[in-house]
Design an enzyme around this catalytic site. Sequence first.
Site, PDB file in Angstrom:
ATOM      1  N   ASP A 159       0.863  -1.171   0.000  1.00 23.96           N
ATOM      2  CA  ASP A 159       0.000   0.000   0.000  1.00 23.96           C
ATOM      3  C   ASP A 159       0.908   1.232   0.000  1.00 23.96           C
ATOM      4  OD1 ASP A 159      -2.353   1.664   0.533  1.00 23.96           O
ATOM      5  OD2 ASP A 159      -1.583   1.771   2.584  1.00 23.96           O
ATOM      6  N   ASP A 164      -0.233   5.122   0.969  1.00 24.47           N
ATOM      7  CA  ASP A 164      -0.509   6.076   2.043  1.00 24.47           C
ATOM      8  C   ASP A 164      -0.542   5.374   3.395  1.00 24.47           C
ATOM      9  OD1 ASP A 164      -1.122   8.519   0.401  1.00 24.47           O
ATOM     10  OD2 ASP A 164      -2.661   7.180  -0.398  1.00 24.47           O
ATOM     11  N   ASP A 166      -1.582  -0.653   6.187  1.00 22.02           N
ATOM     12  CA  ASP A 166      -1.812  -0.086   7.519  1.00 22.02           C
ATOM     13  C   ASP A 166      -3.276  -0.070   7.923  1.00 22.02           C
ATOM     14  OD1 ASP A 166      -2.307   2.070   5.556  1.00 22.02           O
ATOM     15  OD2 ASP A 166      -2.591   3.313   7.342  1.00 22.02           O
TER      16      ASP A 166
END
Length: 221
Positions: free
Chosen positions: A7, A9, A170
Amino acid sequence: MKAFIFDLDGTLLDTLEDIGRACNAVLAAHGYPAHPLAAYRRMVGNGFGRLVRSALPPAALQALTPEALTTLVDEARAWYGRHMRERTHPYDGMPEALAELARRGLTLAVLSNKPDDFTRTLISHYFPQIPFAEVRGGRSGTPLKPDPAGPRAMLAALGLEAGQCFYVGDSDVDMLTARNADMISVGVAWGFRGLEEVRAAGARHLVDAPAQLPELVPRNT
């Protein structure tokens, strides 16, 4: 294991301030209340359109026509595109961890819900020395994560089986993406959402710092 797919961001880059500033600028320009930047931790991760909808007051969102909402999303995207490298930075230790994974021969890739052009620009700017085999953001015609269509297309392009790949993120969206595409999920502590969310979403592995990522594969890989 042959690959790490990341990922963007909250995983590779701390982009929160630039994202929040873009949304707040557009909200303020239209007379809507802005949010503390920390509040955007709960809004990011599902694409730019969902981000703007989440930032708007519920009553205002209901009152907007689809065309007016599209205009706001386009304004936020344009503001972000002009300012997205002002406060953004890699997480401490991330460039070194990526370099070590590449040194060991692991395939590296990025799969994000951020618009594709922004994703590519940020990766090339902040990680110019990292040999990413594939970088993909949100693209027209491909559903956003956690739909498995995007990751499956990436795996096919890379010539990899899902079970050979870690997917690192995250958020719960990232853990669901890994599960839906049959990849091995890795939840990170340093991102926008925290360990509790990725743990609750079923992360197979949990890491506290980027330096722990190479520890997920044998030294002789």
